[in-house]
Design a protein around this motif. Structure first.
Motif, short mmCIF file in Angstrom:
data_model
loop_
_atom_site.label_atom_id
_atom_site.label_comp_id
_atom_site.label_asym_id
_atom_site.label_seq_id
_atom_site.Cartn_x
_atom_site.Cartn_y
_atom_site.Cartn_z
N PHE A 86 33.65 60.38 63.53
CA PHE A 86 35.04 60.01 63.25
C PHE A 86 35.40 60.04 61.77
N ILE A 87 34.44 59.78 60.88
CA ILE A 87 34.79 59.79 59.46
C ILE A 87 35.30 61.17 59.01
N PRO A 88 34.66 62.28 59.40
CA PRO A 88 35.21 63.59 59.04
C PRO A 88 36.49 63.94 59.79
N LEU A 89 36.67 63.40 61.01
CA LEU A 89 37.83 63.77 61.81
C LEU A 89 39.11 63.02 61.42
N VAL A 90 38.98 61.80 60.94
CA VAL A 90 40.17 61.01 60.60
C VAL A 90 41.10 61.74 59.63
N PRO A 91 40.61 62.31 58.53
CA PRO A 91 41.54 63.01 57.63
C PRO A 91 42.10 64.29 58.23
N GLU A 92 41.35 64.92 59.12
CA GLU A 92 41.81 66.17 59.73
C GLU A 92 42.88 65.94 60.79
N ARG A 93 42.80 64.80 61.50
CA ARG A 93 43.63 64.63 62.69
C ARG A 93 44.59 63.43 62.64
N ILE A 94 44.39 62.52 61.69
CA ILE A 94 45.19 61.30 61.71
C ILE A 94 45.95 61.06 60.40
N LEU A 95 45.29 61.18 59.27
CA LEU A 95 45.90 60.76 58.00
C LEU A 95 46.99 61.70 57.51
N GLU A 119 28.82 65.40 58.73
CA GLU A 119 29.07 65.96 60.06
C GLU A 119 27.97 66.92 60.47
N ARG A 120 27.54 67.78 59.55
CA ARG A 120 26.51 68.77 59.86
C ARG A 120 25.17 68.12 60.16
N GLU A 121 24.80 67.14 59.37
CA GLU A 121 23.45 66.58 59.47
C GLU A 121 23.32 65.45 60.47
N LYS A 122 24.39 64.70 60.70
CA LYS A 122 24.27 63.52 61.55
C LYS A 122 25.28 63.44 62.69
#
Length: 202
Positions: A86-95, A119-122
């Protein structure tokens, strides 16, 4: 860069905004925050519920339910597990655009790497595998009573705690929501819960 806490403190000094006591931990100020008729300002959902229960005990939010501690535990377990999702997705889809720089900077500092690296590693399957036990435990709790709610047919604060996760997944995107539902082991009990408490979240 100014943080929300810094901005809030600066605005308070330059305006008539009533003082809100800072949290003892980090962050100093957080949301949600309410101003109640008695003039008390309260931050954070659990603190707000406790305050409401003291001021207006009926109808009860049943914050004394044995399920609350259990669901708060798996809520924390789940949110920790899906941070790389969710940390990488929040700026892409919400903010909105104005919030992006602060999010990318503050969250990269929080996790110790860029959000792309996180996102890539974890992220991906690894994160979902870590999140799945919490989702399945939530399913088991919902099945312990006749439902569709955690304590049967009475809405309580614990229902809203768990539904907040489901709504967050939905906000992140259909792909996230569907993956979460598949990982629960029985999506129907969660969908029924969401339907039952819909009048309380609109």
């Amino acid at each position: 860069m100014s943080t929300p806490s810094t901005i809030l403190s600066e605005n308070r000094r330059s305006s008539n905004i009533p003082r809100v006591a800072a949290n003892t931990g980090t962050p100093a100020y957080s949301i949600p925050t309410i101003a109640s008729p008695d003039g008390i300002y309260t931050m954070d959902s659990r603190n707000i519920v406790d305050h409401i229960e003291r001021q207006a005990p009926l109808p009860s939010l049943h914050s004394d339910s044995v399920y609350l501690e259990k669901v708060e535990r798996i809520w924390s377990q789940y949110m920790k597990a899906i941070k790389p999702i969710f940390i990488p997705l929040v700026p892409e889809r919400i903010l909105n655009t104005e919030s992006l720089d602060y999010w990318y900077t503050s969250r990269a500092a929080m996790v110790g790497m860029s959000l792309g690296q996180l996102e890539r590693e974890k992220g991906g399957v690894r994160a979902w595998n870590e999140a799945e036990p919490a989702l399945r435990e939530g399913t088991a709790f919902l099945k312990e009573n006749e439902g569709p709610l955690f304590i049967g047919k009475t809405v309580s604060y614990v229902d809203l705690v768990w539904v907040s996760i489901l709504l967050f997944n939905e906000k992140l995107g259909l792909d996230v929501f569907q993956e979460a539902m598949e990982r629960t082991g029985d999506s129907q009990v969660h969908l029924k819960l969401m339907k039952a408490v819909q009048p309380w979240y609109g």
